[in-house]
Design an enzyme around this catalytic site. Structure first.
Site, short mmCIF file in Angstrom:
data_model
loop_
_atom_site.label_atom_id
_atom_site.label_comp_id
_atom_site.label_asym_id
_atom_site.label_seq_id
_atom_site.Cartn_x
_atom_site.Cartn_y
_atom_site.Cartn_z
N SER D 46 -34.84 42.26 8.96
CA SER D 46 -33.45 41.89 8.71
C SER D 46 -33.20 40.87 7.96
O SER D 46 -34.38 39.85 7.69
CB SER D 46 -32.75 41.84 10.04
OG SER D 46 -33.11 40.45 10.61
N SER D 49 -34.67 37.46 9.10
CA SER D 49 -35.87 37.17 9.07
C SER D 49 -36.36 36.94 7.61
O SER D 49 -37.43 36.30 7.45
CB SER D 49 -36.69 38.14 9.73
OG SER D 49 -36.43 38.49 11.12
N ASP D 94 -34.69 50.31 13.86
CA ASP D 94 -33.83 51.05 14.78
C ASP D 94 -33.00 52.07 14.27
O ASP D 94 -32.83 51.94 13.12
CB ASP D 94 -33.09 49.95 15.29
CG ASP D 94 -33.63 48.69 16.21
OD1 ASP D 94 -34.77 49.38 16.86
OD2 ASP D 94 -33.07 47.72 16.25
N CYS D 162 -41.41 59.48 21.87
CA CYS D 162 -42.79 59.46 22.37
C CYS D 162 -42.94 60.44 23.83
O CYS D 162 -44.11 60.65 24.07
CB CYS D 162 -42.50 57.95 23.27
SG CYS D 162 -41.20 57.45 23.90
N GLY D 194 -40.96 52.17 26.26
CA GLY D 194 -40.23 53.07 25.47
C GLY D 194 -38.99 52.71 24.89
O GLY D 194 -38.41 53.26 23.98
N HIS D 263 -46.20 57.15 29.28
CA HIS D 263 -45.47 57.92 29.80
C HIS D 263 -46.29 58.98 30.66
O HIS D 263 -46.99 59.72 30.11
CB HIS D 263 -44.48 58.61 29.04
CG HIS D 263 -43.64 57.77 27.97
ND1 HIS D 263 -43.37 56.45 28.56
CD2 HIS D 263 -42.90 58.15 27.25
CE1 HIS D 263 -42.30 56.25 27.72
NE2 HIS D 263 -41.97 56.85 26.99
N ASN D 350 -47.09 55.76 25.00
CA ASN D 350 -45.91 55.97 24.26
C ASN D 350 -45.85 54.85 23.16
O ASN D 350 -45.08 55.21 22.08
CB ASN D 350 -44.76 55.58 25.22
CG ASN D 350 -44.78 54.25 25.87
OD1 ASN D 350 -45.55 53.91 26.71
ND2 ASN D 350 -43.70 53.45 25.66
#
Lengths: 377, 377, 377, 377
Positions: D46, D49, D94, D162, D194, D263, D350
């Site tokens: 971003s 950063s 994201d 995942c 996860g 998982h 995961n």
């Protein structure tokens, strides 16, 4: 010396492991299976396991598979005759059997490196944390000479309780730079693996803290004195001085917390020297500390005996316990203490430097210093 | 007094809750919904929640259902006009908004009992742990008189940080019996609920210890002095003396552990008096300690202000945090300390006596002592 | 009946608890100490505990203190002669001793309500989940008649495995409204308390899932058939029909997770009836379900046999397991299943409705239905 | 090809990482810092950063230190011009920003390997689990041709959720040996990692299970069809067939459990073929399964795509998640299912095969198959 290094490089040092199917034994096997000098030659466990291939005898709980070169080794009973070819015997035995078995192995002139507590208070047996007091190896000849009958090669050498180990490494670094520590307050938050398997019941520790570990506080308060103390000599007889020239008061409060591996401690110390060192001086002394295990080239010694964190919230067991394979000690939050002088946080991996790794480095030191007699090959 | 008790018995004391949808607010509501004197009259939260029935506005995280008499109360914005009928306003607001809102409520002549940290250091605002220093209520008239314009009924009264609360209750009991404590070493193992919701990330705390909680050590070291200190008076002006006649050095090391509720602490103290009391004398003093909240009959006060465990491994948060609904403090393992005088373990429920329960008992004390002005009915 | 209610109201029904010092036994004692009808008269445990006051004999692990009216009761050996005054004997014995002891108690004409698995598969012993199949009490006279020698008052009645209990309550509610279920898929996430104390090692479950619980899947698959099935009668001889008229296939996958109390399950079902009910119809049927334990007025029965959550992320063990003291079952997320018909989530408190609470409600039902013979007083 | 291997051996393939400071980004960096072919050339995050050295920009949460060769790389904003020298761009962005940024990178003719969900349902974007359906790389030319303007090198390729990843690897192995699966029931017990960082609140998951993960069940049910399905071609236009020739019904129930990584799933399947394979046949088929990632020599592919455990209580996340660096999938407890045909337990890491490792193997496959155009050097 070149002959020694030839033997080591050819990986000709045969070692045995007692208590091989237990938690500490499994850790010994994981570490030794890749050791550059040592080769696993014999495994000992209870009569129930004896006669089976190791992979069948053990309920393996490590996060890496059983080393392939160990799976088929037939487990023996813990009797000296099965280990007579071993230059070094590592013991991960439980305290209820370690006393007799380790004594019998020593009597059979075998060199025993023990994790058990049974001989730690013996006035002839060194209690060695390899990053701290390998100078205590000098007690071995006296132990051999006073044995009945005297021993050529056999001895018992112990390493410390897992929580003591985390404490004495930074204390030794501080004493080396700033002279005696005269008071130390330590509160531990200890991992469940420190209690072995099955050890702690999940019902006792999930969503809980248990503010008591039987005998642990006494061990920390006493072992610290033996380890940090020197060796006094009178009339040709050596004895551990228990830090008696500069009395050291240690107050320990031991707690179990829901952490798998890694003992975290808050530590506060008071130095004899006035004024005491500043936090920055303490940090620098910790970073600079170089024990003999490093300078002599022990293969299992960590690069940083004490790793000093600068972040405000470290060390943390989950993030930092496996750094350097857990062979070093992490320190963070070095700052002023309003009651004593300096306080800080320590993290030590109880299953590595706090247990099997200590024994192995001790053995490496004992080999390099000639305390372990290797067979001529 | 009989008129007062009539009002109380008829449950005519209207109270409001600010920050009603948050963690502390939910706890206030759980406790107040069954209170023998107080009746929930108004709930305040952020503009986002205002206008909704409480059951829709909150993400309820308590282990008991939302009290049925609260579900349909319409949440208001945190403005004084919506709370003008409330004799008492409890605040569970976050620190980032508590300063302004609580100030505005006081200016509107409302009595505010706050969990937030904003006014704790204010030289006119008492910081009261109800089992310890309700004598500090005597500062309220001066706070009201010096306000511009002077207040008739309004004031701000704070309770302490959850970890401080657990520490000062036994310290107060000890000082009452044995005189000043001059040094105190405390290491906390704090529950995740102390950080609110969502608060601590699970990735930071499962199988872990975080040896740092921002600002917490400073709070414990400072708040303890204000709470355990007295009130000095000079030229008719009162001031908190910060335990200054007998300087008290507190050294705190604060850690987060994977426990839902309940702060556990290892504590070590040094008394001014020589020789210090024995562990058995300390135990007896703790058991005997009876704060005014009990003797005056506060309904939310615990039967045992300090419950002393005899088992070697108690208190434990999971087993002991809900005893007496978490309104008292548990102490165990009272024993000699090799560095200071006496050490012990403390457990305090951070969401009960460490938060909402403290505010409520403070309000009960303030009602009984006439500091809260009840409307004539 | 009025005579019966007089006896009950005066709390004249003496009960005993076998295995009183264990996990289930402690839970029995917590629940029975406040019971409106029953009074604890005798406690049985191993010879090691016999002769001691209960408070000394037990390692109490409940979150409430030992009930004061039980602390001083002297623990007996588990022999019928010590329990001859008890109208009801609750058994929390471990399976390795329950078979012989419970058999001996029955032979001594005592009424035994057992949590152990030993007699669950006995063709004359009912396996009763009190919110489901108390109609199976009708098997008791035959059990008594076929005993050698025939019994007047004695019998054995078992309750189900903790995980089975959570499953059969909603299944029974669904079968009552929609007819036979013909397939059921269930995956459990079971609490560690289900394994007793010390039970699960913390090293096995912190930060872990164990996808296996010995014998548990077989129990769930088999017990479900016995509980949901009817009683067939041929030639005057009654027998459990194992749901055989409408074959029911149950596939269970059982896992241990790091949760203290409360078994969570994902369940999917296929109905015989086509088309199957909608999710909304299922929800309504679950809410409406009223077992006899409620309609007959058992004091330990929950208000909601099945509580249906509307929030998308409930039930959750930590938040919902203590609702109604854990005596009911929580269901959430009722929705279509792409493979069978309907799927949902179930939560049952394994230490309450999954264990001691079931036995107690079973005893209440047996008293109300006259299966337990009370002494004339 | 020899020229290709020369480029690879000299480690001349420059790669970039988007979302470099996040959880998935950190994992990419850990894995890529030691990669035999790829060299980290650019890091994007971003604007907050951007401009900082990576070690300052990230809140590093891995259990190994930040790779030394990455610490000083200056973080860039996620704009294509900063990555124009990268033959491969890995995205750990994201979902709320991944759509736009990844689209812009493709439009700039860059090859994007994404962990985000945004393009997974795009009819031109392959959704590839590298041990399963790298044949779907054949869709890339059409994606490039249909772009406006057409692309030479750029494309977007996604990897799966995942939890889907853990499911489809054994399903693919089974379909390869036994033909179509027609129904699958899966219940997941998913790790907290996860959900990213800070992700799950500790208050929601310590001592708890959350039986709901928003959107997860839908993803598993849908992604499985796209991954296990083939590619249909009509009129020269290719399309994913969603397993439509053999309709596959998947029913998923997704739960969050207090596990850091890994998982675990219980899976039950029904085959189209009658009679279905036996558990032993299934075990053998899983062991024998060799995806192209192995046979073509991808350096990050595991030795065992599916590792089959014989112990009754394995796989377990804490013990087995790091085996083969988490690049394979573990299966255990293969047995009959009373409702469908065969059931078993799956464990997939995961954060490895379920996330970054998948993207990296996908990139390795794309390089070996010529889908990624390497610069001539």
């Amino acid at each position: 010396m070149s002959n020694l290094h030839k033997i080591l490089d050819e990986k000709l040092v045969r070692v045995g492991v007692l208590g091989a199917t237990g938690t500490v034994g499994q850790r010994f096997i994981s570490l030794l299976s890749n050791h550059p000098w040592f080769i696993i030659h014999a495994l000992g466990a209870s009569p129930r396991s004896a006669g089976k291939p190791y992979a069948k005898a053990t309920n393996w709980k490590q996060t890496t598979p059983i080393p392939s070169n160990v799976r088929e080794i037939i487990v023996q009973e813990c009797k000296p005759e099965h280990f007579s070819d071993c230059a070094i015997v590592f013991s991960g035995l439980d305290a209820d059997v370690a006393g007799d078995i380790e004594g019998a192995f020593r009597a059979a002139d075998l060199a025993v490196f023990s994790n058990a507590k049974n001989y730690r208070r013996d006035p002839l047996v060194p209690l060695i944390v390899p990053l701290v007091n390998d100078s205590h190896l000098s007690m071995i000849p006296q132990q051999q000479a006073l044995h009945q009958p005297p021993l050529q090669k056999g001895f018992i050498l112990t390493n410390a309780n897992c929580s003591t180990t985390g404490l004495v490494v930074p204390l030794r670094a501080l004493e080396k730079s700033f002279g005696p520590v005269e008071a130390c307050f330590v509160t531990t938050m200890q991992a469940i693996s420190g209690a072995g398997y099955p050890g702690v019941s999940a019902l006792d520790i999930v969503d809980n803290v248990v503010p008591y570990i039987g005998g642990e506080e006494e061990k920390m308060e006493w072992e610290t004195l033996k380890i940090l103390g020197g060796i006094a000599e009178e009339d040709g007889k050596k004895a551990f001085d228990m830090h008696s020239r500069y009395p050291l008061r240690v107050s320990a409060s031991c707690n179990r917390v829901p952490v798998i591996d890694g003992h975290t401690m808050t530590v506060s110390v008071r130095f004899a020297r006035r004024p005491p060192p500043s936090p920055q001086q303490v940090r620098e002394a910790l970073v600079a500390y170089t024990p003999e295990a490093q300078s002599m080239g022990c293969p299992s010694a960590p690069v940083h005996a004490v790793f000093v964190h600068e972040e405000p919230d470290r060390p943390q067991p989950r993030l930092d316990r496996y750094y350097q394979d857990g062979a070093g000690v992490s320190v963070g939050r070095v700052r002023q203490c309003a009651v004593l002088d300096i306080k800080f946080v320590v993290l030590a991996n109880n299953v590595s430097i706090g247990a099997a790794t200590s024994s192995i480095i001790n053995a490496e030191l004992a080999v390099l210093k000639g305390v372990v007699k290797l067979p001529i090959m």
